[in-house]
Design a protein around this motif. Structure first.
Motif, PDB file in Angstrom:
ATOM      1  N   ILE A  61       0.849  -1.200   0.000  1.00 50.40           N
ATOM      2  CA  ILE A  61       0.000   0.000   0.000  1.00 50.40           C
ATOM      3  C   ILE A  61       0.882   1.246   0.000  1.00 50.40           C
ATOM      4  CG2 ILE A  61      -1.559   1.384   1.449  1.00 50.40           C
ATOM      5  CD1 ILE A  61      -2.975  -1.291   2.182  1.00 50.40           C
ATOM      6  N   ALA A  62       1.899   1.264   0.844  1.00 48.67           N
ATOM      7  CA  ALA A  62       2.796   2.423   0.918  1.00 48.67           C
ATOM      8  C   ALA A  62       3.496   2.645  -0.428  1.00 48.67           C
ATOM      9  CB  ALA A  62       3.818   2.231   2.041  1.00 48.67           C
ATOM     10  N   SER A  63       3.922   1.575  -1.093  1.00 51.04           N
ATOM     11  CA  SER A  63       4.574   1.690  -2.402  1.00 51.04           C
ATOM     12  C   SER A  63       3.639   2.291  -3.437  1.00 51.04           C
ATOM     13  CB  SER A  63       5.014   0.312  -2.903  1.00 51.04           C
ATOM     14  OG  SER A  63       6.280  -0.006  -2.470  1.00 51.04           O
ATOM     15  N   VAL A  64       2.410   1.806  -3.455  1.00 48.21           N
ATOM     16  CA  VAL A  64       1.431   2.308  -4.418  1.00 48.21           C
ATOM     17  C   VAL A  64       1.113   3.777  -4.122  1.00 48.21           C
ATOM     18  CG1 VAL A  64      -0.943   2.066  -5.260  1.00 48.21           C
ATOM     19  CG2 VAL A  64       0.474   0.027  -4.926  1.00 48.21           C
ATOM     20  N   GLU A  65       0.960   4.119  -2.842  1.00 53.21           N
ATOM     21  CA  GLU A  65       0.681   5.514  -2.479  1.00 53.21           C
ATOM     22  C   GLU A  65       1.830   6.430  -2.901  1.00 53.21           C
ATOM     23  OE1 GLU A  65      -0.189   5.035   1.699  1.00 53.21           O
ATOM     24  OE2 GLU A  65      -2.353   5.015   1.322  1.00 53.21           O
ATOM     25  N   ARG A  66       3.070   5.950  -2.731  1.00 52.48           N
ATOM     26  CA  ARG A  66       4.224   6.756  -3.153  1.00 52.48           C
ATOM     27  C   ARG A  66       4.246   6.908  -4.676  1.00 52.48           C
ATOM     28  NH1 ARG A  66       6.764   3.792   1.102  1.00 52.48           N
ATOM     29  NH2 ARG A  66       7.628   2.338  -0.412  1.00 52.48           N
ATOM     30  N   ALA A  67       3.879   5.850  -5.406  1.00 49.99           N
ATOM     31  CA  ALA A  67       3.817   5.942  -6.876  1.00 49.99           C
ATOM     32  C   ALA A  67       2.765   6.958  -7.299  1.00 49.99           C
ATOM     33  CB  ALA A  67       3.523   4.566  -7.489  1.00 49.99           C
ATOM     34  N   LEU A  68       1.608   6.949  -6.647  1.00 45.40           N
ATOM     35  CA  LEU A  68       0.566   7.929  -6.958  1.00 45.40           C
ATOM     36  C   LEU A  68       1.050   9.351  -6.657  1.00 45.40           C
ATOM     37  CD1 LEU A  68      -2.544   5.950  -5.668  1.00 45.40           C
ATOM     38  CD2 LEU A  68      -2.122   6.665  -8.044  1.00 45.40           C
ATOM     39  N   ALA A  69       1.798   9.510  -5.583  1.00 52.08           N
ATOM     40  CA  ALA A  69       2.346  10.829  -5.247  1.00 52.08           C
ATOM     41  C   ALA A  69       3.348  11.274  -6.314  1.00 52.08           C
ATOM     42  CB  ALA A  69       3.002  10.800  -3.866  1.00 52.08           C
ATOM     43  N   ARG A  70       4.163  10.337  -6.826  1.00 49.71           N
ATOM     44  CA  ARG A  70       5.123  10.685  -7.882  1.00 49.71           C
ATOM     45  C   ARG A  70       4.391  11.108  -9.157  1.00 49.71           C
ATOM     46  NH1 ARG A  70       7.621   6.243  -5.661  1.00 49.71           N
ATOM     47  NH2 ARG A  70       7.101   4.864  -7.397  1.00 49.71           N
ATOM     48  N   ILE A  71       3.258  10.465  -9.442  1.00 50.67           N
ATOM     49  CA  ILE A  71       2.461  10.880 -10.603  1.00 50.67           C
ATOM     50  C   ILE A  71       1.999  12.321 -10.402  1.00 50.67           C
ATOM     51  CG2 ILE A  71       0.256  10.559 -11.799  1.00 50.67           C
ATOM     52  CD1 ILE A  71       0.665   7.516 -11.454  1.00 50.67           C
ATOM     53  N   ASP A  72       1.451  12.609  -9.221  1.00 51.36           N
ATOM     54  CA  ASP A  72       0.951  13.961  -8.929  1.00 51.36           C
ATOM     55  C   ASP A  72       2.076  15.001  -8.979  1.00 51.36           C
ATOM     56  OD1 ASP A  72      -1.606  12.945  -8.636  1.00 51.36           O
ATOM     57  OD2 ASP A  72      -1.527  12.894  -6.437  1.00 51.36           O
ATOM     58  N   GLN A  73       3.287  14.592  -8.589  1.00 52.55           N
ATOM     59  CA  GLN A  73       4.428  15.515  -8.568  1.00 52.55           C
ATOM     60  C   GLN A  73       5.117  15.613  -9.935  1.00 52.55           C
ATOM     61  OE1 GLN A  73       6.743  13.559  -5.570  1.00 52.55           O
ATOM     62  NE2 GLN A  73       5.440  14.254  -3.890  1.00 52.55           N
ATOM     63  N   GLY A  74       4.732  14.740 -10.860  1.00 55.16           N
ATOM     64  CA  GLY A  74       5.349  14.760 -12.184  1.00 55.16           C
ATOM     65  C   GLY A  74       6.672  14.037 -12.268  1.00 55.16           C
ATOM     66  N   SER A  75       6.994  13.239 -11.258  1.00 53.45           N
ATOM     67  CA  SER A  75       8.281  12.534 -11.270  1.00 53.45           C
ATOM     68  C   SER A  75       8.124  11.023 -11.468  1.00 53.45           C
ATOM     69  CB  SER A  75       9.041  12.809  -9.964  1.00 53.45           C
ATOM     70  OG  SER A  75       8.306  12.337  -8.842  1.00 53.45           O
ATOM     71  N   TYR A  76       6.924  10.576 -11.815  1.00 54.87           N
ATOM     72  CA  TYR A  76       6.700   9.140 -12.041  1.00 54.87           C
ATOM     73  C   TYR A  76       7.571   8.684 -13.207  1.00 54.87           C
ATOM     74  CZ  TYR A  76       4.356   4.700 -12.913  1.00 54.87           C
ATOM     75  OH  TYR A  76       4.086   3.369 -13.090  1.00 54.87           O
ATOM     76  N   GLY A  77       8.218   7.546 -13.040  1.00 57.13           N
ATOM     77  CA  GLY A  77       9.077   6.998 -14.084  1.00 57.13           C
ATOM     78  C   GLY A  77      10.532   7.388 -13.925  1.00 57.13           C
ATOM     79  N   GLU A  78      10.819   8.232 -12.929  1.00 61.30           N
ATOM     80  CA  GLU A  78      12.201   8.594 -12.616  1.00 61.30           C
ATOM     81  C   GLU A  78      12.639   7.799 -11.388  1.00 61.30           C
ATOM     82  OE1 GLU A  78      12.429  12.797 -11.860  1.00 61.30           O
ATOM     83  OE2 GLU A  78      11.392  13.273 -13.729  1.00 61.30           O
ATOM     84  N   CYS A  79      13.841   7.266 -11.450  1.00 62.09           N
ATOM     85  CA  CYS A  79      14.394   6.526 -10.313  1.00 62.09           C
ATOM     86  C   CYS A  79      14.585   7.479  -9.137  1.00 62.09           C
ATOM     87  CB  CYS A  79      15.728   5.890 -10.706  1.00 62.09           C
ATOM     88  SG  CYS A  79      16.536   4.998  -9.357  1.00 62.09           S
ATOM     89  N   VAL A  80      14.065   7.113  -7.976  1.00 62.82           N
ATOM     90  CA  VAL A  80      14.185   7.977  -6.797  1.00 62.82           C
ATOM     91  C   VAL A  80      15.610   7.994  -6.246  1.00 62.82           C
ATOM     92  CG1 VAL A  80      11.748   7.730  -6.153  1.00 62.82           C
ATOM     93  CG2 VAL A  80      13.450   6.188  -5.153  1.00 62.82           C
ATOM     94  N   ARG A  81      16.435   7.039  -6.657  1.00 65.40           N
ATOM     95  CA  ARG A  81      17.811   6.996  -6.159  1.00 65.40           C
ATOM     96  C   ARG A  81      18.757   7.777  -7.079  1.00 65.40           C
ATOM     97  NH1 ARG A  81      18.867   2.122  -3.711  1.00 65.40           N
ATOM     98  NH2 ARG A  81      17.780   3.173  -2.041  1.00 65.40           N
ATOM     99  N   CYS A  82      18.784   7.441  -8.375  1.00 67.89           N
ATOM    100  CA  CYS A  82      19.770   8.050  -9.274  1.00 67.89           C
ATOM    101  C   CYS A  82      19.181   9.123 -10.187  1.00 67.89           C
ATOM    102  CB  CYS A  82      20.459   6.974 -10.114  1.00 67.89           C
ATOM    103  SG  CYS A  82      19.415   6.264 -11.415  1.00 67.89           S
ATOM    104  N   GLY A  83      17.851   9.208 -10.266  1.00 67.81           N
ATOM    105  CA  GLY A  83      17.222  10.208 -11.108  1.00 67.81           C
ATOM    106  C   GLY A  83      17.075   9.797 -12.561  1.00 67.81           C
ATOM    107  N   GLY A  84      17.618   8.640 -12.916  1.00 68.26           N
ATOM    108  CA  GLY A  84      17.504   8.147 -14.288  1.00 68.26           C
ATOM    109  C   GLY A  84      16.099   7.640 -14.582  1.00 68.26           C
ATOM    110  N   ASP A  85      15.866   7.325 -15.837  1.00 62.91           N
ATOM    111  CA  ASP A  85      14.560   6.805 -16.233  1.00 62.91           C
ATOM    112  C   ASP A  85      14.409   5.346 -15.821  1.00 62.91           C
ATOM    113  OD1 ASP A  85      13.796   9.185 -17.402  1.00 62.91           O
ATOM    114  OD2 ASP A  85      14.450   8.596 -19.410  1.00 62.91           O
ATOM    115  N   ILE A  86      13.219   5.002 -15.383  1.00 65.46           N
ATOM    116  CA  ILE A  86      12.877   3.600 -15.125  1.00 65.46           C
ATOM    117  C   ILE A  86      12.341   3.053 -16.441  1.00 65.46           C
ATOM    118  CG2 ILE A  86      11.415   2.011 -13.812  1.00 65.46           C
ATOM    119  CD1 ILE A  86      11.346   4.143 -11.571  1.00 65.46           C
ATOM    120  N   ALA A  87      12.850   1.907 -16.859  1.00 63.90           N
ATOM    121  CA  ALA A  87      12.452   1.316 -18.143  1.00 63.90           C
ATOM    122  C   ALA A  87      10.941   1.101 -18.200  1.00 63.90           C
ATOM    123  CB  ALA A  87      13.173  -0.014 -18.360  1.00 63.90           C
ATOM    124  N   PRO A  88      10.322   1.442 -19.338  1.00 64.87           N
ATOM    125  CA  PRO A  88       8.876   1.241 -19.486  1.00 64.87           C
ATOM    126  C   PRO A  88       8.450  -0.200 -19.199  1.00 64.87           C
ATOM    127  CG  PRO A  88       9.727   2.517 -21.328  1.00 64.87           C
ATOM    128  CD  PRO A  88      10.917   2.064 -20.524  1.00 64.87           C
TER     129      PRO A  88
END
Length: 109
Positions: A61-88
């Motif tokens: 649940i926490a993972s999904v909530e964080r993913a939804l927050a990244r969508i709202d923040q516009g950072s979904y698909g970016e690695c939270v550690r290195c900032g690179g793109d997460i593969a589609p």
């Protein structure tokens, strides 16, 4: 890859399902133990298993909530550690993924 609104809807559906599962576990754990001592032992083992499942679901649940927050923040698909793109392909398999595959592998080791 699906568009962002489809991804968000999928994550919201996943979140609702996880919350419903967690609620069912909470209901099962709230039931009083059987007065028969041999049944109590079995129920206590079942409760321990349910508590473990509940902990895993809580983390999901926490993972999904964080993913939804990244969508709202516009950072979904970016690695939270290195900032690179997460593969589609990774996001397709695990829409809640927060790490690119390289960072996820480093974390496992």
């Amino acid at each position: 890859m699906a568009n962002m609104s489809q991804i968000k809807r999928g994550l919201e559906n996943q979140l609702a399902e996880l919350q419903a599962r967690l609620a069912r576990i909470a209901e099962d754990l709230a039931e009083p133990l059987n007065p028969d001592s041999s049944e109590q032992a079995v129920e206590m083992e079942d409760d321990a298993s349910l508590q473990g499942q509940g902990a895993l679901i809580t983390r999901e649940i926490a993972s999904v909530e964080r993913a939804l927050a990244r969508i709202d923040q516009g950072s979904y698909g970016e690695c939270v550690r290195c900032g690179g793109d997460i593969a589609p392909e990774r996001l397709e398999a695990r829409p809640e993924a927060a790490l690119c595959i390289a960072c996820a592998r480093r974390e496992q080791h």
